[in-house]
Design a protein around this motif. Structure first.
Motif, short mmCIF file in Angstrom:
data_model
loop_
_atom_site.label_atom_id
_atom_site.label_comp_id
_atom_site.label_asym_id
_atom_site.label_seq_id
_atom_site.Cartn_x
_atom_site.Cartn_y
_atom_site.Cartn_z
N THR A 222 50.14 63.25 3.02
CA THR A 222 50.53 64.67 2.25
C THR A 222 52.25 65.37 2.36
O THR A 222 52.81 65.57 2.24
N THR A 223 52.53 63.72 2.86
CA THR A 223 54.11 63.90 3.42
C THR A 223 54.51 63.38 1.49
O THR A 223 55.85 63.84 1.26
N LEU A 224 53.65 62.50 0.56
CA LEU A 224 54.15 62.47 -0.80
C LEU A 224 53.62 63.77 -1.08
O LEU A 224 54.36 64.15 -2.71
N TYR B 133 46.87 60.00 5.99
CA TYR B 133 46.64 61.64 5.23
C TYR B 133 48.28 61.65 5.50
O TYR B 133 48.56 62.35 4.94
N ARG B 134 48.52 61.50 6.37
CA ARG B 134 50.33 61.46 6.81
C ARG B 134 50.81 61.11 5.63
O ARG B 134 51.80 62.20 5.04
N LEU B 135 50.84 60.13 4.96
CA LEU B 135 51.34 59.38 4.03
C LEU B 135 51.59 60.62 2.56
O LEU B 135 52.70 60.72 2.62
N ALA C 107 52.30 67.50 -0.69
CA ALA C 107 51.71 68.40 -0.11
C ALA C 107 52.91 69.26 -0.87
O ALA C 107 52.76 70.60 -1.41
N VAL C 108 54.72 68.86 -1.32
CA VAL C 108 55.31 69.82 -1.27
C VAL C 108 55.23 70.19 -2.89
O VAL C 108 55.35 70.88 -3.46
#
Length: 162
Positions: free
Chosen positions: A89-91, A85-87, A93-94
């Motif tokens: 969203t890092t890629l 999820y963190r990976l 989300a923006v």
């Protein structure tokens, strides 16, 4: 095979200087450090995504794996879910936020400046159109269907076995 109960020993080691200080400064430091995180889903839009290991993998009473396997697989599930999820969203989300911002901005503009004025215009014209439509149906459509109903009501259908 239930969950194993293990005793854990816990000890706190403090310096004498730390022990002799007043407790108030410690509490004020902790209050600043550990403030609660803001609720990022206050309206529970994504309530269906609150999934834990037990919601996905559930062992009935008749089939239990070893306790350490259950605990290890649960920890692995949670860790992998967290990391991916963190990976992702890092890629994503923006760029996703940018695209969704454009989409919702365009939709808002279309709704505010096109859809609502056209809808309000139709709602203002509807009383006039309603009067004209009622007159047309009373003059043409109602007599046509009344005469068709009268002429077709005299038809009788009988079935016979031959």
């Amino acid at each position: 095979m239930g969950l194993e109960k293990e005793k854990l020993e816990c000890s706190i080691i403090m310096d004498e200087d730390e022990f002799n200080r007043s407790i108030e400064p410690i509490l004020s430091k902790k209050a600043r450090l550990y403030s609660s995180a803001p609720d990022r889903d206050p309206h529970d839009i994504n309530a269906q995504l609150k999934v834990g290991f037990e919601d996905v993998i559930a062992e009935p009473a008749s089939a239990h794996s070893f306790d350490r396997v259950w605990i290890g697989s649960s920890a692995t599930f949670e860790l992998v879910k967290f990391i991916f999820y963190r990976l992702l969203t890092t890629l994503l989300a923006v760029p996703a936020a940018f695209i969704l911002g454009v989409v919702f901005g365009v939709l808002s503009c279309i709704h505010i400046w096109l859809v609502m004025p056209v809808t309000r215009s139709f709602l203002m014209l509807l009383p006039s159109i309603q009067v004209v439509w009622k007159s047309v149906t009373d003059m043409f459509i109602t007599p046509l269907f009344l005469s068709m109903g009268r002429s077709l009501s005299s038809i009788q259908v009988r079935t016979s076995d031959t």
